[in-house]
Motif scaffolding. Structure first.
Motif, short mmCIF file in Angstrom:
data_model
loop_
_atom_site.label_atom_id
_atom_site.label_comp_id
_atom_site.label_asym_id
_atom_site.label_seq_id
_atom_site.Cartn_x
_atom_site.Cartn_y
_atom_site.Cartn_z
N THR A 38 0.95 -1.11 -0.07
CA THR A 38 -0.06 -0.08 0.09
C THR A 38 0.89 1.35 -0.30
N SER A 39 1.93 1.25 0.90
CA SER A 39 2.76 2.51 1.12
C SER A 39 3.62 2.54 -0.42
N LEU A 40 4.07 1.59 -0.87
CA LEU A 40 4.68 1.88 -2.34
C LEU A 40 3.65 2.29 -3.44
N ARG A 41 2.58 1.64 -3.32
CA ARG A 41 1.41 2.05 -4.52
C ARG A 41 1.33 3.83 -4.23
N GLU A 42 0.87 4.08 -3.10
CA GLU A 42 0.67 5.49 -2.73
C GLU A 42 1.81 6.28 -3.20
N THR A 43 3.09 5.65 -2.87
CA THR A 43 4.35 6.56 -3.24
C THR A 43 4.35 6.63 -4.93
N PRO A 85 7.19 0.39 -16.17
CA PRO A 85 7.79 -0.44 -15.09
C PRO A 85 8.23 0.26 -13.75
N ARG A 86 8.40 -0.53 -12.87
CA ARG A 86 8.57 0.37 -11.39
C ARG A 86 9.59 -0.58 -10.54
N GLU A 87 9.87 -0.26 -9.51
CA GLU A 87 11.00 -1.10 -8.75
C GLU A 87 10.45 -2.51 -8.49
N ILE A 88 9.02 -2.91 -8.69
CA ILE A 88 8.47 -4.00 -8.58
C ILE A 88 8.51 -4.73 -9.78
N GLN A 128 16.89 -2.66 -4.70
CA GLN A 128 15.68 -1.60 -4.99
C GLN A 128 15.04 -2.09 -6.21
N GLY A 129 15.51 -2.99 -7.16
CA GLY A 129 14.73 -3.04 -8.35
C GLY A 129 15.15 -4.31 -8.94
N LEU A 130 14.64 -4.60 -10.16
CA LEU A 130 14.95 -6.03 -10.62
C LEU A 130 16.28 -6.21 -10.90
N GLN A 131 16.98 -7.34 -10.74
CA GLN A 131 18.11 -7.94 -10.95
C GLN A 131 18.06 -9.20 -11.91
N PHE A 132 18.89 -9.37 -12.69
CA PHE A 132 18.61 -10.73 -13.47
C PHE A 132 20.08 -11.17 -13.83
N PHE A 133 20.17 -12.57 -14.15
CA PHE A 133 21.28 -13.10 -14.61
C PHE A 133 21.11 -14.32 -15.57
#
Length: 378
Positions: free
Chosen positions: A158-163, A203-206, A274-279
Motif C-alpha cells: 500500500t505504501s509503495l503504491r501510494e508513493t 515499469p517500476r521497482e516491482i 531496490q529493483g529488478l536484477q537478473f542473470f
C-alpha cells in the motif's frame, strides 16, 4: 526435491473482462490471488496478448487508430508464494515461453518513442513457424524468435503504491508522459481497486512492464518482494523484440509461460536491492535474437546518434535525443537501401534493431548506436 507444477489455463478467445477471475490489468495489493504455491514450485501460465484481443487477422490500420490503452496489459495472476514477505527476493527461474502461431506489431497514434513523427495507425501481421516470424506486409524479412514476457512483476505494498501514485502525479504536473489511475476498462472493476490502482504501462521497482528481451528461457530474475505472498503476475508475451521496442510494440502474441518460483529470504533487505536484477550463467543455444550470434551479429549495419537537434542546437548529455537521431538514421537507411516505407522501417526497428549506449562520458555528446542484424533479410 522438485516442487509441484501448477497450471493456469485461460480461454484465449475471450478477453480478460470476460474471464476476470484469471487475472488483472492494473497493479494493486488487494487483487486476490488466483493460485497459491510453495517456494520451489513451477507455474505454467496461459497469457493473453498485450492489447487483450483488440487486434486480429482482420484488423485494418484504421482499426488500430481506435485502440485503447485502457485494456493493456492483461496479466495472468496474481500467484501467491507462501512464506514470501517484504525484504525477500523472489527468484524467478524462467523456463520456455510457447507462443501462438500468429502475432502483430502495431503503431498506435500517441504511443511509441517517435510518436511525434509517426502519427498514423499501422499494423503488421506476422505468421510464426519453426521459430521464425514472417509477414506479407514486410517482404524479404525473417525475424528469429526469442520469446519472453514483457511484463513480469509483483504487487506493490500500500505504501509503495501510494508513493508511486504521488511521484507520477508530480511528474504529470511537470509535463511528463504519465497515465494515472483509470477505472475504464480496469480489471478488477471494483471501484475500491480500479479507482486507485496503478497502470501497467510503466515499469517500476516491482518490475512489471520492463520489456527486457534477455528474459528468455534460462534467465533468472530477482525481484524485491513488497507485500505478503509476493503476488506474482505475467503479461505481454513477445515472440521477438529489438532493444528499445521503439514503435511501442514488439511481435505481440498470446503464449504460455513457465517458471520456477523460489525465495531468497531477507536478501533484498540485506543487500539493499531496490529493483529488478537478473542473470544467466549458462550459454543459451538456438537462433533467437538474444543468442550470441544475434546480440552481437557477425553481419550488421549500424547508425549513430548525438544530442543535436534538427536546427543544429547542441544539447548536453541528452541520451533520448541521441537515441532518436540514431533511430531516424536507421529508418532512413532501411528506406533508401532496402526500399521499405517509413512505417515498415519503424516496425523493423522495433522488432529487430538494438539501441545501445556506446558512451556516456564524452560531454556534451553522448553516443547511441542502432544495430541492425543483416541476417534478417532473405
Amino acid at each position: 526435491m522438485a516442487g509441484t507444477t501448477h497450471y493456469v489455463k485461460i480461454d484465449k478467445t475471450k478477453t480478460l473482462a470476460e474471464e476476470p477471475l484469471t487475472g488483472h490489468n492494473r497493479w494493486h495489493e488487494d487483487i486476490p490471488p488466483i493460485l497459491t504455491v510453495d517456494p520451489g514450485d513451477t507455474v505454467v501460465l496461459d497469457v493473453r496478448d498485450a492489447w487483450d484481443s483488440q487486434f486480429d487477422k482482420d484488423t485494418t490500420n484504421d482499426d488500430v487508430g481506435r485502440a485503447t490503452t485502457d485494456l493493456v496489459h492483461p496479466h495472468t495472476g496474481p500467484v501467491y508464494v507462501r512464506d514470501a514477505e517484504p525484504g525477500d527476493l523472489l527468484e524467478v527461474r524462467i523456463g520456455p515461453t510457447r507462443c501462438d502461431r500468429w502475432g502483430y506489431t502495431v503503431q498506435v497514434p500517441g504511443f511509441g518513442f517517435l510518436r511525434e513523427t509517426y502519427q498514423a495507425p499501422h499494423i503488421t501481421k506476422w505468421d510464426i513457424a519453426d521459430n521464425w516470424a514472417t509477414s506479407e506486409q514486410i517482404p524479404g524479412v525473417r525475424i528469429p524468435g526469442a520469446p519472453f514476457m514483457g511484463s513480469i512483476g509483483v504487487a506493490p505494498s500500500t505504501s509503495l503504491r501510494e508513493t508511486y501514485l504521488r511521484r507520477e502525479a508530480e511528474l504529470l504536473a511537470r509535463g511528463g508522459a504519465v497515465k494515472g489511475p483509470e477505472p475504464r476498462g480496469a480489471v478488477p472493476a471494483d471501484p475500491a481497486i480500479a479507482d486507485e490502482a496503478l497502470r501497467t504501462i510503466p515499469p517500476r521497482e516491482i518490475a512489471g512492464n520492463i520489456d527486457v528481451k534477455q528474459l528468455t528461457a534460462g534467465t533468472t530474475m530477482l525481484i524485491p518482494v513488497a507485500t505478503e505472498g509476493a503476488l506474482f503476475s505475467v503479461a505481454d508475451a513477445h515472440f521477438a523484440q529489438g532493444d528499445g521496442e521503439v514503435c511501442g510494440t514488439a511481435i505481440e502474441v498470446a503464449a504460455t509461460f513457465t517458471a520456477e518460483l523460489r525465495l531468497r529470504k531477507g536478501e533484498a533487505r540485506r543487500r539493499g536491492v531496490q529493483g529488478l536484477q537478473f542473470f544467466r550463467d549458462a550459454l543459451a543455444t538456438g537462433h533467437g535474437t538474444t543468442e550470441p550470434a544475434w546480440s552481437t551479429p557477425t553481419r550488421f549495419y549500424a547508425t549513430t546518434g548525438l544530442p543535436i537537434r534538427a536546427d543544429g542546437t547542441n544539447e548536453s548529455e541528452d541520451t533520448s535525443l541521441a537515441a532518436a537521431n540514431a533511430l531516424h538514421q536507421m529508418i532512413a537507411y532501411l528506406v533508401d537501401e532496402w526500399g521499405y516505407d517509413e512505417q515498415q522501417a519503424y516496425t523493423i526497428c522495433s522488432v529487430a534493431v538494438d539501441l545501445k549506449i556506446s558512451e556516456m562520458v564524452d560531454v556534451p555528446n553522448f553516443v547511441v548506436t542502432a544495430v541492425l542484424p543483416l541476417d534478417i533479410f532473405i
